[in-house]
Structures are given as C-alpha cells and as structure tokens.
Design a protein around this motif. Structure first.
Motif, mmCIF file in Angstrom:
data_model
loop_
_atom_site.group_PDB
_atom_site.id
_atom_site.type_symbol
_atom_site.label_atom_id
_atom_site.label_comp_id
_atom_site.label_asym_id
_atom_site.label_seq_id
_atom_site.Cartn_x
_atom_site.Cartn_y
_atom_site.Cartn_z
ATOM 1 N N ASP A 17 0.792 -1.458 -0.131
ATOM 2 C CA ASP A 17 -0.104 -0.194 -0.341
ATOM 3 C C ASP A 17 0.582 0.810 -0.108
ATOM 4 N N TRP A 56 -6.466 6.186 -4.345
ATOM 5 C CA TRP A 56 -6.886 5.687 -2.741
ATOM 6 C C TRP A 56 -7.200 4.751 -3.556
ATOM 7 N N THR A 57 -6.488 3.689 -2.301
ATOM 8 C CA THR A 57 -7.370 1.955 -2.471
ATOM 9 C C THR A 57 -8.577 1.753 -2.444
ATOM 10 N N HIS A 61 -8.586 -1.294 -5.526
ATOM 11 C CA HIS A 61 -8.829 -2.622 -4.806
ATOM 12 C C HIS A 61 -9.821 -3.192 -5.514
ATOM 13 N N ASN A 106 -5.452 -3.457 5.446
ATOM 14 C CA ASN A 106 -5.833 -1.937 5.718
ATOM 15 C C ASN A 106 -7.247 -2.344 5.282
ATOM 16 N N ASN A 206 -2.539 -7.308 1.802
ATOM 17 C CA ASN A 206 -1.792 -6.227 1.508
ATOM 18 C C ASN A 206 -0.722 -5.404 2.751
ATOM 19 N N HIS A 211 2.593 2.939 4.024
ATOM 20 C CA HIS A 211 1.476 4.185 4.092
ATOM 21 C C HIS A 211 1.372 4.956 5.458
ATOM 22 N N ASP A 297 -1.484 0.521 -4.834
ATOM 23 C CA ASP A 297 -1.962 0.857 -5.174
ATOM 24 C C ASP A 297 -2.201 2.826 -5.484
#
Lengths: 473, 443
Positions: A17, A56-57, A61, A106, A206, A211, A297
């Motif tokens: 991440d 963003w995540t 994903h 995450n 992840n 992060h 990501d």
C-alpha cells in the motif's frame, strides 16, 4: 485413464500500500530500498511504466478484484459496497478449485466493502494491528483521568503530555514494532501449513508498512534519515501533515527530506517482508508453479504539486507504481517491459495464468502476451475530502491529459517533463481537445455499462423492525 | 468474566425498586459491586451506546452515529452494522490476546465476525440464520426457540398480546445463555437482554401512571429478569468477575417531535415532491435535514449529494444561526421549550470517522423525543403505542469487587476496565479510562 487437466498454478497477489515507483531502487531510486523486489524481477518481468487506475485504496482494489474501471464497478466512496452481480477474482478462482485467502492490513478490504467476497479465509489483520506503533496505555490513562478533574490541572496535564511524548519518541525510536507485516507473514505461514489439501492456493496480501504516517521499525527508521536530525526532530516532522508545506523554504525542505527518508525506510522494511514471504511461499510450493505479483495501489506525494500523501490528485507521483510478476511459464526471467500498462491488467493476467477465460467483459488485457501500447486511463472518483474534485487522466504515448471537473484541464509531455511542471494546454490545444473527446467517449461507455453498487446490508426485515420501534421514519 | 447487559434499565428506577424491597438478586449483585449511575453516548440509542461500549471509543472513531446513516456524497441511506464499525472491539482485542470469548445479541455485532470463540448477532440481524455464525449454532438456537428480537408490531396492534410474546423471547434468550455458558469455560462471556428496552418502549408510561392492567405486568417482568439474575449468580465462582450494565435510562414520552417538520416549517428544508418519504426527496437547496434522534446534517458541499454550503466561514455562520433557532424550538401546545441544548460535532466527536458525524445534535428536554421521519405534517405527535423514550445520564453499571458507587463512569470506560481485568493491555487509542483494579471478592 490419467487426468490430463494441467494443474493450475498457485497465485499470490501482493499490494504494498502507498508505494510509488520512483522510491523503489528497482525503478532506479538512488537508495537501496527494494533489493528483494529486484531479485524477484530477475526471475520474472518488471513493468517500467505501470500505472494505477486511481489514487486511493478502495476503488483501486475493486478494480484489481473485478477487472473493471472504478466508473464501472462503481465503488467510488468509502461506504459503497461492490455489487454482488460482479464476479470477483477470488470467486472466479474459487470456482476453479482454488483455496483462497485474504490477508489485509488495510481496512477498506473488508466484508463491508464486498472486497473479501469469494475468499474462503479472510484474516482482517487491520482489526488487530495498531498503526500508531507505540502505546503507553497506563500512563496516558492516568493523564486522561487527571484531565477530568478540572481546568486547574490543565498546565500539569500539558506538562505530563509533553513528557509522555518525549518518552514515546524515545521508545518509538528504538521500537521494532511494525504496522502488521510481521504478524501477517506469520498468519500466512500458519494458513499454508494448516490445511494444504492439494488444491492450488490464491493469496491476496495488503501490507500497510509504507502508508502514512511513515513509522518504520528500528533500524529502518534511521537507515535513510540523515544523522544531523535527532529523533525528536524526526518525530516532529513525522507527526505533521500538510502544514509542513506552508513553512519557510528551508524548514520545509528539511521536513520533506526527513519524511521521504522515513518513507524510504518503510519501503525497505516492506521489501524485507516481501523477501520473507517469498521464502515462505517457495518453501511451501514449487516456485515455478507459483505466480507472485507485487504492486501497489497508489503512490504518495512529498511536496510535488503542493501535496503530501495521497489525496485528490492524479499526477504521476500518485499513479506510477511498481509492478513485478514472477511466473517463468509466462514471463521471461529478467525481462523489462517499457510499454505503459495499467495495474487493472492484473485481473485478466491472473486468470490467464490460471488457464481461465479472461472475461470478454473486462476493461483490461492480459500481460501474458506481447504487450501492445494502448491508452492508459486513471480516475479520481469519489471526492475523498471536503474540497474533493473529480478528475481523470488519459495517457497516450508520452502525452497525458489531466481532465478536471472544474474545466481547468492540464496537458503534459511526460517524456520531456516527467515532473508535470508545465501544462501544454495552451500550446497544444488540438491534442488536449482530441484527448478530451476520447476520454468523454470512454466515460459514456463506462456509464452505459456501469454496475449498480450494493447498499451494504439494507434488509427489509431489519428495517421493518426498526420502524416498529419508531427508530426509523 | 461474565457480563449481563440489560438494555435500557435505568439506575434510578432500579434503586426505587430496591427501596420497595424488590429485585433481591440484582440488589445482591449491586452489593458485591457497588452500583454506579453511568453516562452514555450521544446520541443515546442502543446502536451508538453499545458500539461505544464494545470499542471503548467515541463515535468519531467507531463510526456508528445512529440506526440510520447516509452514504457520503449520496442520498442513499443504510442501517449501520458491524460492517461499519471502524475500530476493533473488545472481542477482537481479547481474541488477539488468546482469550476465549462469547457474545450474544450485543447490538451492532451483526454480521457476526470471526473471533476466538462465538458471536451471535444482534437485533440488526434480518433473521436467525443470519445472526448465527455457523449452521451448527443456528440449529442449536432454533431448537431452543431463540428469536432475534420481539416483534414490535404485535405491541402496536395489541399491547396485551405483546407481553406473553416478550416473555417467550426473554425465556428463550436465557435458555440460549444457559446453553452456551455450559458449553465451555469462557474467558469472556457476554449476554445481552433486549427485552427490558422493548418493555419500556411500550409500557413505561403505563408503569408510571400505575395502569391497573399493565403496571403489575411490568413489575412481573422485572421480577422474571431478577430471577434469571439469581440463576446467573449461582453459576459463577469467586474467581469470575460479574458485570451488569445498561446502556441508557428511560422516561415517558410527552411528545414525539418531528425535527424535519420543524426544519421545513422554518424554511431550512424543502422537498422535491409533495409526499416526501426519505432523504432522496430532500431538495438540493435545503440547508439541513435530520435523522433520528435529533441528529442534524447541514447540506455541505463535497459531503452531501447536492451540498452547497461552503466549508469555512459560510458553514460556521449558517450553523450558528441554525443552532440558535433550534434552541428556541417550543411545544406548539403550550410554548414550553423542547430543546435543552444544541450540541456541536466538534464538542462531541473526534477521530477518523469524524467526517460522517452530524453537524449538530439536539439534547431534548426530558419527555420530548426527537424523531427523524420526513414529510410529517404535524410538528409533535403523541401516540398510544410507543410511550417510553431513552435518557442519557441514567444508565447503570456494577462490577463485582469494584466500588463504583462514588464514581460517575461513562459507558466508554467499561471496555478498558474489562481489558485490564483480563490482563490485556489497554490501547492508547481508547477514549475511556479504566475504572480501577478489580479486587476479587472472596467468601
């Protein structure tokens, strides 16, 4: 008669991440942050220009898991869940006889968002890790209790808090506690050992090490931070966000240097854990029949375009991510692919490697064949913050249009201007116009084929009972 | 450790019953662990209160603000469940520490998630099958006649018919509690009784006015609960800490207050249709809307679907004006003030889920129940079915071996207290404070 169906390969998809490509030594960074990723690439393919589909995540994903652009799968804001109409990668593989497991640090990868659908085993590691690193429960409890006794104690509480912070800084500086990667690898090892039943496995991981707030464990926290900065100074920078950018030039440069040093430390630490993971995998299964893909990501900004972290923008510091795939049956060991690709391509690539139909409906293509150049699109979908702005990018060759909902579009030549400093909209209006039209055409196609998102858990029976109690109108 | 949660049982009411010589078992419990009056979450509804209990955090961290919420940036509403809880619960933390945990019916534990032990989902479960963590548990529960919740519509149709139903649901809940308590030696075992809250919602006023039919039945139900507590006391040994708590108090409803109707009448809210049903019918030009109970959301740009209020000075000015106007809300029948205080989000919440918080929360004068339906013609309403409403400062807490009676705990303090009693480190991010070291009572 002997079974002639070829055994399917194991598949491991690793997302680091928030790791941007430019800070990986595998992508030419001056600091040795990713020696193990380099080693992995020696046994597989490295994609030099891999681009994320978002910044963003959650939407990214969802794209990895569905092979659809965010505009199509529709998971664009935190509270939306993936529609159950869309098959996920885990469901496809599960149906093909895979044992599937999800290990996520995450919290966006959860039952709530529908991201875990299709995984037999879901380990919500984010529920048990404390990203803040060091905790001093008892002391802060006591301070909190003091605070409740009244305003007269405020100066004392302030002093105690400062002292506590000092102590926390000291402890954090020496702490080997990470953001969950070590624990994650242990869980994966246990899972692999627990129930190997002959089925091939699909593991999604992840890691949140890189992060924000960039707190690598000792000794990675000092590896790339200059010795002239003392721990107190480092922690001060690490604890702050955008306000760093509003300071005078010297202080700002120092703070950014510290932050990026810490960031590099987190990447180096994550890289170390990737090594450990590959060792575990290779001990558990034949490396030649296990596809390992490592990517991210999105990236992070360190002052570029006036931003810090990953918010709102679609500049290359957010979009350009590492992508390495090791699977000798499909990728020539040591190969490097210069053609721009999207990480959305991983969905069909994995299905392809598993010998499954890659899905005519996918927005992406398998990388397992000759990779043709094609336009690369990314989106900033749900406004993530209060002043969020919808935006999209359309890249063809080196030219990239940044389309903004407020009409202030930007155009860059990534070959001549990789830092995206000078917009060419005024110089080359024809390209800007053409790209804008193509992007609009693409948007319409997406809109027509958009799947509706599920309202996470809106059950009539429950609702009716709440109505009966007068809780809901 | 054994935790019994009695939803909505008020501290002051229980004390009154003690003085009248009632509830001998609960009184015995309150003597082993001197009972305290406890404050609860804002808003004071079960979902928010129990999520605060389970996490030891404020809603700004755990993200549960009520029975209904909207997806940010849209007009789609949803019922917040365990999926939306953004923080680890004590069940997660105890599991992580290797403890065996059991939890049944505690609000906002649906859908049940994997723990080191068993979680049976709460009243938010659509049905028993979905409340069960596995087919085996479902079979057991079904065999015991277990139900997720009593059916409130039976009370609305006929109150007399509701009481036997409530007894049946309670008895089955106790049977299931008994079954799972015996199953193994749990480190942490928690059962939640919702039936007291349901009793209060439909019979509190009858109890207070000494209705000849229902007041005795109300007391009978309490005696039944007390007998069950007597049984529970007999189960435990000296090494088991017994915790009994409730999540809010209760009082009679004078009037239900339709806050959206007030907003519409005062020009802050308008609709795109003549018969509005929900958030989707709120017109883009509206200033604010409300969800139950008394949560007010401003139409902020970038956050609400058609938001136009600019964050910053505009927002501050409009919110100040609205807060002042809301504070002056009065009962149309007699001019009595209906709002005690108007609370601001920044004074109530802090954490990663702060963005979803209501901008203002109404603290109502006792007896005025703030409701959230859209498009009701009348500002206030007094119905016959629903007669009880929640109050904030009157929950109760007793922990055996811990003298709490001189303290004024808050519901978020219970989780850190439980963790420290079980020898698990209390994380820094918890907002609550451990209430002290528990000394086991001997002999």
């Amino acid at each position: 008669m002997a079974d002639v169906t070829p055994a399917r390969p194991n598949i491991v998809l690793v997302v680091l991440d928030s790791v941007r490509a430019t800070n990986c030594s595998a992508y030419g960074h001056g600091r040795l942050t990713t020696p193990h990723l380099e080693r992995l690439a020696e046994g597989g393919a490295l994609f030099e220009q891999a681009t994320s589909v978002g910044c963003w995540t959650l939407p990214v994903h969802a794209s990895l898991f569905t092979g659809l652009y965010p505009s199509r799968h529709g998971v664009t804001i935190s509270a939306e869940a993936l529609s159950t109409d869309v098959p996920t990668l885990a469901e496809r593989l599960s149906a093909a006889g895979y044992r599937t497991a999800c290990f996520s640090n995450n919290a966006y990868i959860s039952d709530a968002s529908g991201m875990t659908r299709g995984f037999e085993h879901v380990d919500d590691i984010w529920r048990v890790t404390n990203p803040r690193g060091v905790s001093l429960p008892r002391l802060s409890q006591r301070i909190k209790a003091l605070e409740r006794r009244g305003p007269l104690l405020r100066p004392i509480v302030g002093l105690l808090r400062r002292a506590k912070r000092l102590r926390a800084t000291w402890k954090a500086w020496r702490s080997r506690k990470d953001s969950g990667a070590e624990y994650t690898n242990g869980q994966i090892r246990d899972w692999l050992a627990s129930s190997s039943d002959g089925r091939p496995f699909f593991i999604f991981v992840n890691y949140m090490e890189a992060h924000e707030p960039y707190l690598p464990p000792y000794p990675f926290n000092r590896r790339f931070v200059a010795g002239r900065f003392n721990p107190w100074r480092v922690v001060q920078s690490a604890g702050r966000r955008e306000e760093i950018l509003r300071q005078d030039a010297r202080r700002r440069a120092e703070d950014l240097e510290i932050l990026e040093g810490l960031y590099d430390g987190t990447i180096a630490y994550a890289d170390e854990r990737v090594r450990e993971l590959t060792d575990v995998l290779d001990a558990a299964a034949d490396p030649d029949s296990t596809l390992v893909a490592v990517t991210s990501d999105h990236g992070d900004a360190f002052g570029e375009h006036g931003h810090l972290g990953h918010r709102l923008t679609l500049y290359e510091e957010l979009l350009r991510v590492p992508l390495v795939i090791r699977f000798p049956g499909m990728f020539q060991p040591g190969s490097r692919v210069a053609t721009p690709v999207s990480i959305g391509d991983l969905f069909p690539t994995v299905l392809d490697a598993a010998g499954l139909d890659t899905g005519a409906d996918s927005d992406f293509r398998s990388l397992g064949h000759r990779v043709e150049a094609r336009p690369i699109i990314a989106e900033n979908t749900g406004p993530k913050s209060i002043d969020g702005l919808l935006s999209r990018t359309y890249r063809d060759g080196d030219m990239k249009l940044l389309w903004r909902a407020d009409g202030k579009h930007e155009l860059y030549d990534l070959g001549a201007d990789p830092g995206e400093r000078r917009s060419l909209v005024a110089d080359d209006p024809a390209t800007a116009r053409a790209f804008e039209d193509r992007l609009e055409g693409w948007r319409r196609t997406m809109e027509d084929r958009r799947v509706s998102t599920a309202d996470a858990d809106y059950d009539e029976e429950t609702l009716e009972r709440l109505r009966g109690l007068g809780y809901v109108g | 450790m054994l935790v019994v949660a009695l939803d909505g049982v008020p501290f002051t009411f229980v004390r009154r019953l003690f003085e009248a010589g009632e509830l001998p078992n609960l009184r015995a419990i309150a003597e082993r662990g001197p009972m305290a009056q406890m404050d609860t979450s804002v808003p004071n509804v079960s979902s928010v209160a129990w999520a605060s209990f389970m996490t030891g955090m404020n809603p700004g961290k755990h993200n549960i603000y009520g029975f209904l919420d909207r997806h940010p940036g849209t007009k789609k509403t949803y019922i917040p469940t365990a999926r939306d809880v953004r923080a680890p619960t004590i069940l997660d933390r105890l599991s992580q520490a290797g403890k065996r945990v059991f939890s049944m019916n505690v609000p906002v534990t649906y859908p049940p998630r994997a723990v080191n032990g068993l979680v049976i989902g709460c009243f938010l479960s659509p049905n028993l099958e979905k409340a069960s963590p596995s087919p085996e548990v479902y079979e057991v529960l079904q065999g015991l006649g277990y139900q997720v919740d009593a059916d409130p519509w039976r009370a609305r149709r006929d109150k007399a018919d509701f009481l036997p139903h409530l007894v049946e649901v309670f008895d089955a809940r106790m049977a299931a509690t008994r079954h799972f308590w015996r199953q193994e030696r749990w480190d942490f075992f928690m059962t939640h009784i919702m039936e007291t809250d349901r009793l209060h919602h439909f019979f509190w006023e009858e109890m207070e006015t000494e209705d000849p039919r229902f007041a005795p039945a109300f007391l009978d139900f309490y005696r039944r609960v007390d007998r069950a507590l007597g049984e529970i006391i007999a189960w435990i040994d000296d090494d088991t800490t017994l915790v009994v708590l409730s999540d809010h108090g209760f009082c009679s409803i004078r009037q239900e207050v339709h806050v959206n109707t007030w907003l519409a009448q005062s020009g802050y809210l308008s609709y795109t249709t003549d018969a509005p049903k929900g958030l989707e019918d709120v017109s883009p030009s509206s200033v604010a809307f409300s969800f139950d109970p008394g949560r007010i959301y401003l139409n902020v740009r970038g956050r609400e679907a058609d938001g136009w209020i600019e964050p910053g000075p505009d927002y501050d000015r409009i919110r100040d004006e609205l807060a002042a106007a809301l504070a002056g809300m009065s009962d149309p029948d007699n001019g009595a003030p209906m709002v005690e205080r108007v609370l601001r989000r920044e004074d109530l919440y802090t954490g990663d889920a702060y963005a979803a918080a209501p901008d203002l929360v109404l603290e109502m004068v006792e007896g005025y129940d703030a409701k959230g339906p859209f498009g009701k013609p009348e500002l206030t309403f007094k119905g016959e079915a629903l007669v009880g409403m929640h109050t904030t400062p009157d929950a109760l807490l007793s922990i055996s071996g811990l003298a709490l009676d001189a303290k004024r705990p808050h519901i978020i303090d219970v989780a850190p207290t439980i963790l420290s009693r079980l020898g698990v480190a209390v994380p820094d991010e918890m907002d609550g404070v451990s209430l002290g070291d528990v000394v086991p009572v001997r002999g």
